[in-house]
Design a protein around this motif. Structure first.
Motif, PDB file in Angstrom:
ATOM      1  N   GLU A  24       0.823  -1.209   0.000  1.00 26.99           N
ATOM      2  CA  GLU A  24       0.000   0.000   0.000  1.00 26.99           C
ATOM      3  C   GLU A  24       0.859   1.262   0.000  1.00 26.99           C
ATOM      4  N   SER A  25       1.927   1.277   0.791  1.00 27.89           N
ATOM      5  CA  SER A  25       2.830   2.439   0.810  1.00 27.89           C
ATOM      6  C   SER A  25       3.452   2.661  -0.559  1.00 27.89           C
ATOM      7  N   ARG A  26       3.868   1.574  -1.197  1.00 26.77           N
ATOM      8  CA  ARG A  26       4.457   1.677  -2.536  1.00 26.77           C
ATOM      9  C   ARG A  26       3.438   2.208  -3.542  1.00 26.77           C
ATOM     10  N   ARG A  27       2.223   1.700  -3.471  1.00 28.43           N
ATOM     11  CA  ARG A  27       1.182   2.125  -4.413  1.00 28.43           C
ATOM     12  C   ARG A  27       0.898   3.620  -4.275  1.00 28.43           C
ATOM     13  N   LEU A  28       0.726   4.074  -3.053  1.00 23.62           N
ATOM     14  CA  LEU A  28       0.412   5.484  -2.828  1.00 23.62           C
ATOM     15  C   LEU A  28       1.580   6.392  -3.207  1.00 23.62           C
ATOM     16  N   ALA A  29       2.793   5.975  -2.840  1.00 30.69           N
ATOM     17  CA  ALA A  29       3.972   6.778  -3.173  1.00 30.69           C
ATOM     18  C   ALA A  29       4.184   6.842  -4.671  1.00 30.69           C
ATOM     19  N   THR A  30       4.028   5.717  -5.358  1.00 30.88           N
ATOM     20  CA  THR A  30       4.206   5.671  -6.814  1.00 30.88           C
ATOM     21  C   THR A  30       3.203   6.594  -7.499  1.00 30.88           C
ATOM     22  N   LYS A  31       1.978   6.535  -7.068  1.00 33.92           N
ATOM     23  CA  LYS A  31       0.944   7.393  -7.650  1.00 33.92           C
ATOM     24  C   LYS A  31       1.286   8.867  -7.458  1.00 33.92           C
ATOM     25  N   SER A  55      12.413  -3.737  -7.783  1.00 28.98           N
ATOM     26  CA  SER A  55      11.640  -2.902  -6.852  1.00 28.98           C
ATOM     27  C   SER A  55      11.742  -1.411  -7.172  1.00 28.98           C
ATOM     28  N   GLU A  56      12.249  -1.080  -8.381  1.00 31.05           N
ATOM     29  CA  GLU A  56      12.370   0.330  -8.758  1.00 31.05           C
ATOM     30  C   GLU A  56      11.008   1.008  -8.840  1.00 31.05           C
ATOM     31  N   LEU A  57      11.023   2.319  -8.655  1.00 27.44           N
ATOM     32  CA  LEU A  57       9.815   3.119  -8.849  1.00 27.44           C
ATOM     33  C   LEU A  57       9.324   2.987 -10.287  1.00 27.44           C
ATOM     34  N   PRO A 189      20.476  17.658  -9.882  1.00 26.07           N
ATOM     35  CA  PRO A 189      20.021  18.894  -9.246  1.00 26.07           C
ATOM     36  C   PRO A 189      18.626  18.831  -8.629  1.00 26.07           C
ATOM     37  N   ILE A 190      17.797  17.863  -9.085  1.00 28.68           N
ATOM     38  CA  ILE A 190      16.418  17.784  -8.590  1.00 28.68           C
ATOM     39  C   ILE A 190      16.096  16.340  -8.235  1.00 28.68           C
ATOM     40  N   PHE A 191      15.527  16.142  -7.076  1.00 28.43           N
ATOM     41  CA  PHE A 191      15.059  14.814  -6.666  1.00 28.43           C
ATOM     42  C   PHE A 191      13.575  14.906  -6.343  1.00 28.43           C
ATOM     43  N   VAL A 192      12.796  13.991  -6.923  1.00 31.12           N
ATOM     44  CA  VAL A 192      11.358  13.965  -6.693  1.00 31.12           C
ATOM     45  C   VAL A 192      10.991  12.648  -6.018  1.00 31.12           C
ATOM     46  N   SER A 193      10.394  12.757  -4.848  1.00 31.56           N
ATOM     47  CA  SER A 193       9.908  11.593  -4.111  1.00 31.56           C
ATOM     48  C   SER A 193       8.479  11.878  -3.678  1.00 31.56           C
ATOM     49  N   GLU A 194       7.894  10.959  -2.906  1.00 28.87           N
ATOM     50  CA  GLU A 194       6.541  11.193  -2.413  1.00 28.87           C
ATOM     51  C   GLU A 194       6.480  12.357  -1.446  1.00 28.87           C
ATOM     52  N   ASN A 195       7.651  12.821  -0.972  1.00 28.71           N
ATOM     53  CA  ASN A 195       7.691  13.987  -0.086  1.00 28.71           C
ATOM     54  C   ASN A 195       7.746  15.309  -0.847  1.00 28.71           C
ATOM     55  N   GLY A 196       7.797  15.232  -2.176  1.00 30.33           N
ATOM     56  CA  GLY A 196       7.815  16.452  -2.964  1.00 30.33           C
ATOM     57  C   GLY A 196       9.110  16.655  -3.721  1.00 30.33           C
ATOM     58  N   TYR A 197       9.364  17.929  -4.105  1.00 30.37           N
ATOM     59  CA  TYR A 197      10.551  18.293  -4.874  1.00 30.37           C
ATOM     60  C   TYR A 197      11.680  18.718  -3.931  1.00 30.37           C
ATOM     61  N   GLN A 198      12.885  18.311  -4.267  1.00 33.14           N
ATOM     62  CA  GLN A 198      14.064  18.809  -3.581  1.00 33.14           C
ATOM     63  C   GLN A 198      15.040  19.344  -4.619  1.00 33.14           C
ATOM     64  N   TYR A 199      15.445  20.604  -4.452  1.00 30.73           N
ATOM     65  CA  TYR A 199      16.445  21.212  -5.324  1.00 30.73           C
ATOM     66  C   TYR A 199      17.774  21.136  -4.575  1.00 30.73           C
ATOM     67  N   LEU A 200      18.662  20.302  -5.072  1.00 28.81           N
ATOM     68  CA  LEU A 200      19.836  19.900  -4.319  1.00 28.81           C
ATOM     69  C   LEU A 200      21.037  20.769  -4.651  1.00 28.81           C
ATOM     70  N   ASN A 201      21.965  20.845  -3.711  1.00 24.81           N
ATOM     71  CA  ASN A 201      23.192  21.616  -3.913  1.00 24.81           C
ATOM     72  C   ASN A 201      24.050  20.963  -4.978  1.00 24.81           C
ATOM     73  N   ARG A 202      24.689  21.793  -5.785  1.00 21.39           N
ATOM     74  CA  ARG A 202      25.545  21.257  -6.856  1.00 21.39           C
ATOM     75  C   ARG A 202      26.986  21.466  -6.473  1.00 21.39           C
TER      76      ARG A 202
END
Length: 202
Positions: A24-31, A55-57, A189-202
């Motif tokens: 269920e966690s995987r399903r919701l996060a993937t969506k 098990s990749e997204l 530079p950008i990581f997207v997860s179920e927690n949202g967008y992260q603009y990372l330091n380069r």
């Protein structure tokens, strides 16, 4: 803060984390992640995705949406004994997620953990506008840990001028404090997860 220098040990840890996600966690996060990625879609623009294995997204929903909106979607193509990737057009996907049947239909008799290779007009990464990059791990500085083949590093390391927009996509459990980077490692530079967008330091 933990710094991971033993990459093989870290790969094992992150694979375990990813596999430990409940269905269920995987399903919701993937969506949610597939929905969050949609702003990167541009009509007639060339966007590279990846075919999820193990098990990749899964990006299936995102690919369907991108194709529906008129983007040109590409998948990585590995040439025998070569490290730099080509990219070939992704065949049209249906809304219904039926991976095995789909691969059989396109004569892709791959094993469970092998990446299918679709035919079509191959292009190099420099002709892409956006690349969604698979990952096992990523840290807060944008250092990526892949499967260890080095294909994306070799493909994207030598851009002298403009390069595609690089976006890492994965579950939040795949992020760690610090990954020891090497000179040939690419930075995301950008990581997207179920927690949202992260603009990372380069």
């Amino acid at each position: 803060m933990t710094t991971y220098s033993d990459k093989q040990q870290l790969r094992r840890l992150l694979r375990q984390r990813r596999k430990a996600l409940s269905q269920e966690s995987r399903r919701l996060a993937t969506k949610k992640i597939n929905r969050l990625l949609c702003p990167f879609i541009r009509r007639q623009k060339r966007i590279a995705v990846y075919w999820a294995v193990g098990s990749e997204l899964s990006l299936w929903s995102f690919i369907v949406t991108a194709q529906k909106r008129g983007a040109q979607v590409y998948l990585p193509y590995i040439e025998s004994k070569k490290r730099q990737l080509w990219f070939t057009p992704c065949p049209r996907l249906s809304r219904r997620h039926a991976t095995i049947r789909y691969l059989n239909l396109h004569h892709q008799n791959t094993g469970k953990h092998k990446i299918p290779q679709f035919n079509g007009c191959k292009i190099r990464a420099r002709y892409l506008h956006t690349v969604l990059i698979p990952l096992l791990g990523i840290d807060h500085q944008g250092n990526r840990l892949g499967q260890g083949g080095g294909y994306y590093d070799a493909t994207l390391a030598n851009f002298r001028y403009l390069q595609p927009l690089l976006v890492g996509a994965g579950f939040s459990c795949q992020q760690v404090d610090t990954i020891k980077s090497e000179s040939h490692d690419i930075n995301i530079p950008i990581f997207v997860s179920e927690n949202g967008y992260q603009y990372l330091n380069r």
